[in-house]
Scaffold this active site. Structure first.
Site, PDB file in Angstrom:
ATOM      1  N   SER A 124       0.753  -1.060  -0.201  1.00  0.00           N
ATOM      2  CA  SER A 124       0.103   0.019  -0.039  1.00  0.00           C
ATOM      3  C   SER A 124       0.737   1.315   0.052  1.00  0.00           C
ATOM      4  CB  SER A 124      -0.760  -0.018   1.315  1.00  0.00           C
ATOM      5  OG  SER A 124      -1.285   1.144   1.506  1.00  0.00           O
ATOM      6  N   TYR A 149      -2.139  -1.200  10.984  1.00  0.00           N
ATOM      7  CA  TYR A 149      -2.319  -1.673   9.553  1.00  0.00           C
ATOM      8  C   TYR A 149      -1.133  -1.345   8.788  1.00  0.00           C
ATOM      9  CZ  TYR A 149      -3.867  -1.733   4.743  1.00  0.00           C
ATOM     10  OH  TYR A 149      -3.772  -1.917   3.310  1.00  0.00           O
ATOM     11  N   LYS A 153       2.194  -3.629   6.672  1.00  0.00           N
ATOM     12  CA  LYS A 153       2.377  -3.593   5.136  1.00  0.00           C
ATOM     13  C   LYS A 153       4.005  -3.391   5.172  1.00  0.00           C
ATOM     14  CE  LYS A 153      -1.352  -4.639   3.344  1.00  0.00           C
ATOM     15  NZ  LYS A 153      -1.823  -6.025   2.805  1.00  0.00           N
TER      16      LYS A 153
END
Ligand code: UDP
Length: 339
Positions: A124, A149, A153
């Site tokens: 992302s 989150y 990644k």
């Protein structure tokens, strides 16, 4: 070519399976339906005219994955399966770290056991935080993540790089997605958030459908053309095609580096208000919106330099924001049975 897709019933995964079949590949989809619905698989089969193998399983469990690799002759993997809510990750950090990082580690371990050496990973643009220079290139610095989150990644990217370093012959393409919007032009698959949507796209379509009363636009005092945040909104079918291009890069060329990283965006930034206007223009429906305060953790602006993907993957985004909005609306209408 048989591709194992983890999380293939989700928003990006399901659209990617459609594109994999269009490119002549075969698919095994493993998804535990933790944030998706099984009927999406039937819809994908209806679009493609094929019958993908669907396995309802949690891939953080080694034995589940081992069984899949034992029973199917897998050539490559596209790994989507992960929790994806930025807000929820702040509330439930352990679940996010365990699921997202655990699944990636288990997957790499079992790929190693079965000598499967090609992986496409969904990352992302959140790894860039608020960039100092725009647009961001793949060489832009990785910033301290704002949420668990975001950390998952960053950590998974690092794990893949370290694994590739330690295992000659293993190759991976890491795709850093910008903001996916839209839906398949049939309107039969699309984004299916549970409960109140966090993301802009489904919030707009649900407001237009009368499910939400009003779209709250989080802040109009940013240093941007109209004061609302800027993102790089990419049609999900364009994003899906980038995965096929990434796989083809791994299959057809011997990559010069074991891990290749690409931005997957349009190269163009749009404000939140421009997205609302694009929706209204594409559909003729006006969206009830109000401006509220900034949302914690939002960055002001980001968009991609997507030149590397164009040059090396021979891929670029082709669909417009208006098309994306129209297709998202077709999907919302179809799902809600709105005539
Ligand atoms: N946004 C908004 N109202 C909403 C949802 C999102 O104004 O109900 C804005 C949000 O502040 C951000 C942009 O839309 O500027 C994209 O947000 P989203 O959550 O879709 O993606 P993000 O870029 O945060 O991953």
């Amino acid at each position: 070519m048989k591709v194992l897709v983890t999380g293939g019933t989700g928003f990006i995964g399901s659209h990617t399976i459609v594109e994999l079949y269009a490119a002549g590949m075969d698919v095994v989809n493993v998804d535990n339906l933790s944030n998706s619905e099984a009927f999406i698989n039937d819809r994908v089969n209806a679009i493609t005219g094929k019958h993908s193998t669907f396995i309802n399983a949690d891939i953080t469990n080694e034995d589940n994955l081992r069984n899949i690799f034992r029973n199917h002759s897998i050539d490559a993997v596209i790994h989507f399966a992960a929790f994806k809510s930025v807000n929820e990750s702040v509330e439930k950090p352990l679940e996010y770290y365990k699921n997202n990082i655990g699944a990636t580690i288990t997957l790499l371990k079992i790929m190693d056991e079965f000598k499967v050496t090609q992986l496409v990973f969904s990352s992302s643009c959140t790894v860039y935080g608020q960039p100092d220079e725009l647009p961001v290139t793949e060489d832009s610095p990785i910033k301290e993540a704002a949420t668990p989150y975001g950390y998952t990644k960053q950590v998974c990217e690092q794990i893949i790089m370290d694994f590739a370093h330690a295992n000659a012959g293993f190759y991976s393409v890491i795709l850093r997605y910008f903001n996916p919007v839209g839906a398949h032009n049939s309107g039969t698959i699309g984004e299916l958030p549970r409960g109140v949507p966090n993301n802009l796209g489904p919030y707009i379509t649900q407001t237009a459908a009368g499910i939400r009363e009003v779209l709250k636009i989080f802040g109009n005092d940013y240093d941007t053309p109209d004061g609302t945040c800027v993102r790089d909104f990419i049609h999900v079918c364009d994003l899906a095609k980038a995965h096929v291009a990434a796989l083809q890069k791994l299959i057809k060329e011997k990559p010069t580096q074991s891990v290749l990283v690409y931005n997957v965006g349009t190269g163009k930034g749009n404000t939140v208000l421009e997205v609302v206007k694009a929706f209204e223009k594409a559909t003729g429906i006006s969206v009830n919106y109000t401006i509220t305060g900034r949302r914690e953790g939002d960055i002001e602006k980001i968009w991609a330099n997507a030149a590397k993907a164009e040059k090396e993957l021979h891929w670029k985004a082709e669909r417009s924001l208006e098309e994306a909005m129209l297709h998202a609306w077709l999907w919302e209408k179809n799902y809600r049975n709105i005539l």
